[in-house]
Design a protein around this motif. Structure first.
Motif, short mmCIF file in Angstrom:
data_model
loop_
_atom_site.label_atom_id
_atom_site.label_comp_id
_atom_site.label_asym_id
_atom_site.label_seq_id
_atom_site.Cartn_x
_atom_site.Cartn_y
_atom_site.Cartn_z
N VAL A 111 0.75 -1.20 -0.04
CA VAL A 111 0.00 -0.05 0.06
C VAL A 111 0.76 1.20 -0.08
O VAL A 111 0.48 2.06 -0.77
N LEU A 112 1.73 1.26 0.96
CA LEU A 112 2.64 2.40 1.02
C LEU A 112 3.49 2.66 -0.06
O LEU A 112 4.64 2.14 0.11
N THR A 113 3.25 3.36 -1.17
CA THR A 113 4.13 3.86 -2.37
C THR A 113 4.29 5.34 -2.51
O THR A 113 3.54 5.96 -2.04
N GLU A 114 5.40 5.77 -3.08
CA GLU A 114 5.79 7.04 -3.39
C GLU A 114 4.45 7.56 -4.13
O GLU A 114 4.04 8.84 -3.81
N ASP A 115 4.11 6.99 -4.99
CA ASP A 115 2.84 7.54 -5.92
C ASP A 115 1.60 7.54 -5.07
O ASP A 115 0.80 8.63 -5.22
N LEU A 116 1.18 6.71 -4.34
CA LEU A 116 0.17 6.88 -3.52
C LEU A 116 0.32 7.81 -2.28
O LEU A 116 -0.88 8.82 -2.20
N ILE A 117 1.16 7.88 -1.82
CA ILE A 117 1.37 9.13 -0.76
C ILE A 117 1.26 10.54 -1.57
O ILE A 117 0.77 11.52 -0.89
N ALA A 118 2.01 10.55 -2.72
CA ALA A 118 1.65 11.95 -3.34
C ALA A 118 0.31 12.21 -3.73
O ALA A 118 -0.26 13.15 -3.75
N ASP A 119 -0.31 11.23 -4.24
CA ASP A 119 -1.66 11.18 -4.87
C ASP A 119 -2.83 11.41 -3.75
O ASP A 119 -3.58 12.41 -3.84
N VAL A 120 -2.55 10.93 -2.60
CA VAL A 120 -3.65 10.96 -1.44
C VAL A 120 -3.24 12.11 -0.46
O VAL A 120 -4.23 12.57 -0.16
N PHE A 121 -2.04 12.18 -0.19
CA PHE A 121 -1.71 13.14 0.81
C PHE A 121 -1.02 14.37 0.27
O PHE A 121 -0.87 15.07 1.21
N GLY A 122 -0.66 14.49 -1.03
CA GLY A 122 -0.07 15.74 -1.67
C GLY A 122 1.13 15.82 -1.06
O GLY A 122 1.70 17.05 -1.05
N VAL A 123 1.93 14.99 -0.70
CA VAL A 123 3.48 15.22 -0.35
C VAL A 123 4.17 14.31 -1.15
O VAL A 123 3.93 13.20 -1.36
N ARG A 124 5.60 14.50 -1.33
CA ARG A 124 6.76 13.69 -1.82
C ARG A 124 7.44 12.83 -0.83
O ARG A 124 7.57 13.56 0.13
N ALA A 125 7.72 11.48 -1.16
CA ALA A 125 8.44 10.99 0.07
C ALA A 125 9.35 9.83 -0.68
O ALA A 125 9.00 9.33 -1.98
N TYR A 126 10.08 9.27 0.10
CA TYR A 126 11.05 8.10 -0.29
C TYR A 126 10.44 7.07 0.69
O TYR A 126 10.04 7.27 1.77
N ILE A 127 10.18 5.75 0.08
CA ILE A 127 10.03 4.66 0.76
C ILE A 127 11.18 3.92 1.04
O ILE A 127 11.96 3.33 -0.07
N GLU A 128 11.75 3.44 2.13
CA GLU A 128 12.69 2.65 2.68
C GLU A 128 12.18 1.60 3.68
O GLU A 128 10.97 1.54 4.18
#
Length: 254
Positions: A222-239
């Motif tokens: 579930v926790l992908t960079e694209d999903l976080i950008a689309d749903v929460f409006g922020v950019r992130a790295y996933i480690e």
């Protein structure tokens, strides 16, 4: 399934708040509900314990539609811990936890040994038996949350719903509360804002956005960079965390 939600809709004030949600929760597992404010997390929890009635769709506990269940029967099975509750009354920890026995007792029923056992077990679960006589208003925020969970456990539920149980708590108490909940022998649904806490403690996640489920599965799925950008409006790295092996979200400021 312990809890099954099928194409559930609920609206308020002409707005569709829960819009065709379908989710399943396996017995004994913990589902984390994620999503921005207003995504429908709290409303869904209230629908599951029938504090609100669905407009359409079905919510089932086991094989039984909750619409066909008496509210008392639901209360004996499902416990709901809201975000924060407060009172100015001079009540003790024991008074609060004893309220959890209400669904199991008739209006004229005497307090029983079974009630004592359930309350004492609940206090032990949250590590507060020695605080039973302490006044509510003298407790810290984290201690109050523990007492709320103890009250819920005194209901002897098979399903436990929690709405933002870590709100306004410091990180130590956040970790303690979620660790406690996920070790309990119940099926749990926890609404959370913190993605990393959700990844650490939940077996599965469902992400809500504008009243719909937009992703569901394990934290890794579930926790992908694209999903976080689309749903929460922020950019992130996933480690992947070297400590607990789960997903870890690093937010980007650029």
């Amino acid at each position: 399934m312990s809890i099954s939600v099928r194409d559930v809709h609920w609206s308020a004030g002409g707005l569709m708040i829960v819009d065709g949600i379908s989710i399943d929760v396996t017995p004994g597992r913990t589902l984390g509900l994620l999503g921005p404010n207003g995504s429908g997390k709290s409303s869904l929890l209230r629908l599951i314990c029938r504090l609100r009635n669905v407009k359409s769709g079905v919510i089932a506990l086991g094989n039984t539609d909750i619409a066909a269940m008496a509210r008392l029967d639901i209360a004996r099975r499902v416990a709901f811990v809201e975000q924060q509750a407060t009172t100015e009354a001079q009540v003790t920890v024991l008074d609060v936890v004893r309220l959890g026995r209400t669904p199991h007792r008739g209006p004229l029923s005497p307090w029983s040994a079974a009630d004592d056992m359930a309350v004492n077990a609940a206090l032990r679960h949250v590590g507060m038996p020695e605080r039973a006589g302490q006044l509510w208003h003298t407790l810290s925020g984290g201690e109050r949350q523990r007492v709320h969970i103890a009250r819920a456990l005194a209901q002897t539920p098979s399903e436990l719903l929690l709405d933002e149980p870590t709100n306004h708590l410091d990180i130590q108490h956040q970790l303690e509360i979620l660790g406690l909940v996920t070790r309990l022998p119940v099926t749990s649904i926890i609404a959370l804002h913190d993605l990393n806490l959700a990844a650490m403690f939940c077996d599965n996640l469902a992400v809500l956005h504008k009243g719909k489920v937009v992703a569901a599965g394990t934290p890794e799925e579930v926790l992908t960079e694209d999903l976080i950008a689309d749903v929460f409006g922020v950019r992130a790295y996933i480690e992947r965390s070297a400590h607990h092996g789960r997903q870890h979200v690093q937010y980007r400021l650029d």
